[in-house]
Design an enzyme around this catalytic site. Structure first.
Site, PDB file in Angstrom:
ATOM      1  N   HIS A 210      39.136 -21.813  22.728  1.00  0.00           N
ATOM      2  CA  HIS A 210      38.184 -21.704  21.619  1.00  0.00           C
ATOM      3  C   HIS A 210      38.030 -20.254  21.163  1.00  0.00           C
ATOM      4  O   HIS A 210      37.981 -19.967  19.958  1.00  0.00           O
ATOM      5  CB  HIS A 210      36.823 -22.273  22.029  1.00  0.00           C
ATOM      6  CG  HIS A 210      36.777 -23.765  22.040  1.00  0.00           C
ATOM      7  ND1 HIS A 210      37.528 -24.530  22.894  1.00  0.00           N
ATOM      8  CD2 HIS A 210      36.050 -24.641  21.284  1.00  0.00           C
ATOM      9  CE1 HIS A 210      37.281 -25.812  22.686  1.00  0.00           C
ATOM     10  NE2 HIS A 210      36.392 -25.911  21.708  1.00  0.00           N
ATOM     11  N   HIS A 252      34.144 -22.005  30.851  1.00  0.00           N
ATOM     12  CA  HIS A 252      35.004 -20.819  30.912  1.00  0.00           C
ATOM     13  C   HIS A 252      34.279 -19.682  31.617  1.00  0.00           C
ATOM     14  O   HIS A 252      33.041 -19.639  31.655  1.00  0.00           O
ATOM     15  CB  HIS A 252      35.415 -20.360  29.507  1.00  0.00           C
ATOM     16  CG  HIS A 252      36.385 -21.274  28.827  1.00  0.00           C
ATOM     17  ND1 HIS A 252      37.691 -21.422  29.231  1.00  0.00           N
ATOM     18  CD2 HIS A 252      36.225 -22.097  27.757  1.00  0.00           C
ATOM     19  CE1 HIS A 252      38.287 -22.300  28.447  1.00  0.00           C
ATOM     20  NE2 HIS A 252      37.419 -22.729  27.546  1.00  0.00           N
TER      21      HIS A 252
END
Length: 296
Positions: A210, A252
């Site tokens: 992303h 993440h």
């Protein structure tokens, strides 16, 4: 009288003589000459029968003693060759210490920032809003949106920009998926990937897909679209928030997000070097439309 006394004395002598008793009569008999030879032969036969057994029993301990000595020699030689998993680095390098310290700090900060990882987290009420912001960074959404805009575009300049953007998105998705498959790093909370993660091939933590996509798209739009200053600021802020949203959702690490931003900028610079002209874009569009019509 003397004779009677002598007879009495002889009787008492015979009575006191032990060898005169019946059980000891064999001791008074003279020795036979053939008996010792026979006894010697019997004893020699017995000894000859016993010797092989004793020799075998003596050989077995010798063999076992030799094996034990060999094992002892091997044990004396083998301590120098210890397996690697049993060895411990008593003097690790400075680089190893620094890397382990940075990884520990990265994991600790990432877990602290995962405030929306679960509904029971400290910011669990904002999880739906953060997930909506995350949705704007999926590769599948950008690819579908770019194809839709490309089918409705009528200008050559718009089609040129959209075709190059589509190629940049495909490059970003494939590169990030390949690196993630090689590294296979799990997130700080080790969550299972969702449906869109599988579709976008974003199943691992490093690097953050992303963040890479947001950085590449924002830089691409800032370079090829004429936008007002507020829109430019909002575009940069959007890219940053998309990368942070994945960290807040616990998918993440911070280092994954930073590396994702760096890779996104590298993808943009690569696409700038291999930029396709409008004529090439028109050829690709015509080929794709012809193949789609033939397939349908």
């Amino acid at each position: 009288m003397p004779s009677s006394s002598n007879s009495v004395r002889s009787r008492t002598r015979d009575r006191n003589n032990v060898l005169g008793r019946p059980e000891f009569m064999s001791l008074n008999q003279p020795m036979r000459t053939g008996a010792p030879a026979a006894e010697n032969r019997a004893s020699s036969r017995r000894l000859s029968a016993i010797k092989p057994q004793t020799s075998q029993s003596n050989e077995e301990p010798a063999d076992t003693a030799g094996v034990n000595n060999n094992n002892k020699d091997k044990d004396k030689k083998e301590p120098g060759k210890m397996p690697e998993e049993d060895c411990m680095l008593l003097n690790p390098s400075f680089k190893g210490i620094a890397m382990n310290a940075l990884l520990a700090i990265d994991i600790s900060l990432s877990k602290r920032m995962g405030v929306c990882a679960y509904t029971s987290s400290s910011w669990g009420g904002c999880r739906s809003m953060v997930a909506l912001l995350e949705l704007t960074g999926f590769g599948i959404t950008w690819i579908i949106g770019t194809i839709v805009c490309l089918t409705r575009s009528n200008t050559l300049a718009g089609q040129e920009v959209l075709v190059n953007l589509l190629l940049a998105l495909l490059l970003d998705v494939l590169t990030i998926a390949g690196v993630q498959r090689l590294v296979k790093r799990r997130g700080p909370w080790e969550m299972t990937p969702g449906f869109l993660d599988y579709v976008s091939m974003d199943m691992y933590s490093f690097p953050a897909a992303h963040a890479s996509r947001a950085a590449m798209v924002s830089k691409f739009l800032l370079s090829h679209l004429v936008l007002a200053v507020p829109l430019r600021i909002l575009l940069v802020l959007w890219a940053f928030l998309v990368g942070v949203s994945r960290v807040m959702l616990g998918k993440h690490h911070l280092t994954d997000m930073v590396c994702g931003f760096v890779l996104g900028l590298l993808h943009f610079s690569l696409m700038e070097n291999v930029w396709l002209s409008s004529g090439t874009c028109q050829t690709l569009i015509s080929i794709s439309t012809f193949s789609w019509g033939a397939f349908s």
